[in-house]
Design a protein around this motif. Structure first.
Motif, PDB file in Angstrom:
ATOM      1  N   ARG A   1     -55.725 -27.936 -15.000  1.00 56.27           N
ATOM      2  CA  ARG A   1     -56.811 -28.201 -15.932  1.00 56.27           C
ATOM      3  C   ARG A   1     -57.381 -29.602 -15.694  1.00 56.27           C
ATOM      4  NH1 ARG A   1     -56.362 -23.004 -16.562  1.00 56.27           N
ATOM      5  NH2 ARG A   1     -55.408 -22.228 -18.459  1.00 56.27           N
TER       6      ARG A   1
ATOM      7  N   GLU B   1     -61.014 -25.853 -17.735  1.00 56.24           N
ATOM      8  CA  GLU B   1     -61.068 -25.519 -16.312  1.00 56.24           C
ATOM      9  C   GLU B   1     -62.372 -25.991 -15.677  1.00 56.24           C
ATOM     10  OE1 GLU B   1     -60.484 -21.388 -15.701  1.00 56.24           O
ATOM     11  OE2 GLU B   1     -58.483 -21.337 -16.595  1.00 56.24           O
TER      12      GLU B   1
ATOM     13  N   GLY C   1     -57.471 -22.610 -21.726  1.00 58.46           N
ATOM     14  CA  GLY C   1     -58.691 -22.692 -20.920  1.00 58.46           C
ATOM     15  C   GLY C   1     -59.849 -23.095 -21.806  1.00 58.46           C
TER      16      GLY C   1
END
Length: 260
Positions: free
Chosen positions: A3, A45, A31
């Protein structure tokens, strides 16, 4: 997938290297998320994301924010404030047992305005929750927002004819001309902690700031959900305050000004 997370040294120190590394590797980080500052969606992301750790007396909540909104940091809050803000934080809990998870609760809405009392304008903050506030540890549909504040020293008002008394130990934090927090006394005589803290510093008008600097205090009014509403003009805000006071649904105190 790794990430695009920022984990500050102070956050790492609190959660430990192992948990920080798992976050950075994408093992435990979400995410998509709702930014704890601007409340719009984010994607760790696709864009730089800050880890923000809210720490209460017994509970810690790890939240996520757009890096452009907030830097990665540790924010000290009261346990009651943290539990009440879980709905707005939307993050993973850290070292929190499943049976201590908190259901969705109301959050505090804060409006600034000038209020005329005794022929003089005073800076004011009006606090109204988005829903009923239950006493910690209780369940049910009751609203204990005003009783809880009265127990802290806030005074019930029946009208706005006089300035409410000063509540020592509490203060309003104003820095660089922006509103940051309402502070309350810390436990066991410790440092003040945030009773309410802005996700992003709130802009106030030049007149409000000048009045705050003149009086060196801010009047804080509080009412249960549905009593005031979001009023677009200060005259309408005053009318709503007068109505809430007449209906026995308003408490207030004068809080000393912290900052400039």
């Amino acid at each position: 997938m790794p990430r695009m997370l920022d984990v500050s040294d102070e956050v790492r120190a609190e959660i430990g290297d192992e948990e920080a590394d798992r976050l950075l590797a994408g093992e435990t980080a979400p995410g998509s998320y709702d930014c704890t500052s601007c409340r719009t969606p984010g994607d760790s992301e696709q864009e730089r994301t800050s880890t923000v750790l809210f720490i209460g007396d017994e509970t810690a909540v790890l939240a996520f924010a757009h890096a452009g909104c907030l830097p990665s940091q540790v924010v000290q809050v009261t346990e009651e404030q943290l539990r009440g803000a879980v709905k707005s934080i939307t993050g993973d809990t850290v070292d929190l047992e499943p049976d201590k998870m908190v259901p969705d609760q109301a959050v505090l809405g804060v409006t600034s305005g000038l209020v005329l009392i005794g022929g003089e304008l005073h800076p004011a903050l009006v606090v109204e929750p988005t829903g009923p506030i239950a006493r910690p540890g209780t369940t049910g549909a009751g609203d204990d927002f005003l009783p809880l504040l009265i127990e802290q020293g806030f005074m019930p008002l029946t009208d706005l004819s006089t300035v409410p008394p000063v509540l020592h130990g509490w203060s309003v934090l104003l820095a660089v001309g922006q509103l940051h927090a309402v502070l309350q006394p810390g436990g066991n005589g410790g440092q003040p902690v945030a009773w309410w803290q802005a996700h992003q510093p709130l802009q106030v008008t030049e007149g409000w700031r000048a009045a705050a600097n003149k009086h060196q205090q801010v009047l804080m009014f509080a009412a249960p959900v549905g009593s005031i509403g979001r009023q677009p003009r200060e005259d309408l805000l005053r009318d709503a305050l007068d109505k809430a006071a007449a209906n026995g649904k308003l408490v207030a105190s004068a809080l000393p000004l912290a900052g400039t």
